[in-house]
Design an enzyme around this catalytic site. Structure first.
Site, PDB file in Angstrom:
ATOM      1  N   ASP A 169       0.818  -1.220   0.000  1.00 39.45           N
ATOM      2  CA  ASP A 169       0.000   0.000   0.000  1.00 39.45           C
ATOM      3  C   ASP A 169       0.851   1.269   0.000  1.00 39.45           C
ATOM      4  O   ASP A 169       2.020   1.259   0.385  1.00 39.45           O
ATOM      5  CB  ASP A 169      -0.890   0.040   1.245  1.00 39.45           C
ATOM      6  CG  ASP A 169      -2.061  -0.924   1.161  1.00 39.45           C
ATOM      7  OD1 ASP A 169      -2.105  -1.738   0.221  1.00 39.45           O
ATOM      8  OD2 ASP A 169      -2.923  -0.871   2.057  1.00 39.45           O
TER       9      ASP A 169
ATOM     10  N   HIS B  23       3.773  -1.872   3.548  1.00 35.69           N
ATOM     11  CA  HIS B  23       3.625  -0.497   3.077  1.00 35.69           C
ATOM     12  C   HIS B  23       4.859  -0.004   2.341  1.00 35.69           C
ATOM     13  O   HIS B  23       5.998  -0.201   2.809  1.00 35.69           O
ATOM     14  CB  HIS B  23       3.340   0.444   4.252  1.00 35.69           C
ATOM     15  CG  HIS B  23       1.961   0.299   4.809  1.00 35.69           C
ATOM     16  ND1 HIS B  23       1.631  -0.677   5.708  1.00 35.69           N
ATOM     17  CD2 HIS B  23       0.820   1.010   4.572  1.00 35.69           C
ATOM     18  CE1 HIS B  23       0.354  -0.567   6.033  1.00 35.69           C
ATOM     19  NE2 HIS B  23      -0.161   0.443   5.364  1.00 35.69           N
TER      20      HIS B  23
END
Length: 242
Positions: free
Chosen positions: A67, A212
């Site tokens: 992400d 992430h």
């Protein structure tokens, strides 16, 4: 009406009935508090499927999802680690960042990875937008990613993992599948590399793992984690979910 909307309505009606039937104030308060708690849990835990049914498992292998990119300092390092281990991932890019770094979008696609949408910005606004407005917001994000070099987009990952009946309706209207996870690494905040490595090494066949872009610790441990996951296939959601 979705299951989530029915559940929320049932909580409200239960509280209203308690008041109408002359229940003591504290019982009515408990009913309202219970309804609020139910909604809060359903919103923050997409994997429970109370507001909709996101993808949280794959049929085989380990689906790695990343992400918050693209990020000029860490996306190239993540791509290098994945290439060194013959692994693929689904990168959930933010449209505003993709506009700033289209070269990273193109590099990610060229390396054989999948692109998903994480939003126009990192905002939880879809939880309250009406579906017609929400679908336009999502479509604008898809268009931005495609302009930056991504092919067709199948998946949407809600920022912060916050969901609502409206969010699922918006995604459906935009013809996007909602993706969530079965294993969260916790690298969206500062975390020691050894702690992060330990969390990621818990992944098993069928898991959808969340890491992430932008996390220095993730860059540091990804290569060793990919080696530890072997011989499991590490791939994209589309490859492994069918």
């Amino acid at each position: 009406m979705t299951r989530g909307e029915l559940g929320a309505l049932a909580c409200v009606l239960g509280a209203a009935a308690a008041v109408a039937l002359g229940a003591p104030g504290f019982l009515s308060g408990l009913a309202l508090a219970g309804g609020a708690a139910w909604v809060a849990i359903a919103s923050a835990r997409p994997e429970l499927g109370l507001f909709g049914c996101p993808t949280t498992q794959v049929r085989r292998g380990i689906a790695l999802t990343i992400d918050d990119g693209p990020h000029p300092e860490t996306t190239p390092a993540l791509l290098a680690a994945l290439a060194a281990h013959g692994a693929h991932a689904t990168f959930f890019f933010l449209a505003d960042r993709a506009r700033q770094h289209p070269e990273l979008v193109r590099a990610t696609v060229a390396a054989g990875h999948e692109i998903g949408l994480h939003g126009l910005t990192h905002s939880a606004c879809l939880t309250w937008k009406v579906p017609a407005e929400g679908s336009r917001w999502l479509q604008a994000g898809v268009d931005a990613l495609r302009e930056a070099g991504a092919p067709s987009i199948r998946w949407f990952r809600p920022p912060f993992g916050v969901v609502s009946p409206r969010l699922f309706a918006s995604a459906k209207a935009a013809k996007l599948d909602v993706a969530w996870v079965s294993l969260r690494s916790g690298d969206g905040v500062v975390v020691r590399p050894e702690v992060l490595r330990s969390r990621l090494e818990r992944a098993r066949e069928g898991d959808v793992v969340l890491i992430h872009d932008g996390s220095v610790a993730t860059v540091e441990v990804l290569a060793s984690v990919l080696q530890r996951w072997a011989p499991a296939r590490v791939g994209t959601l589309a490859e492994l979910a069918g």
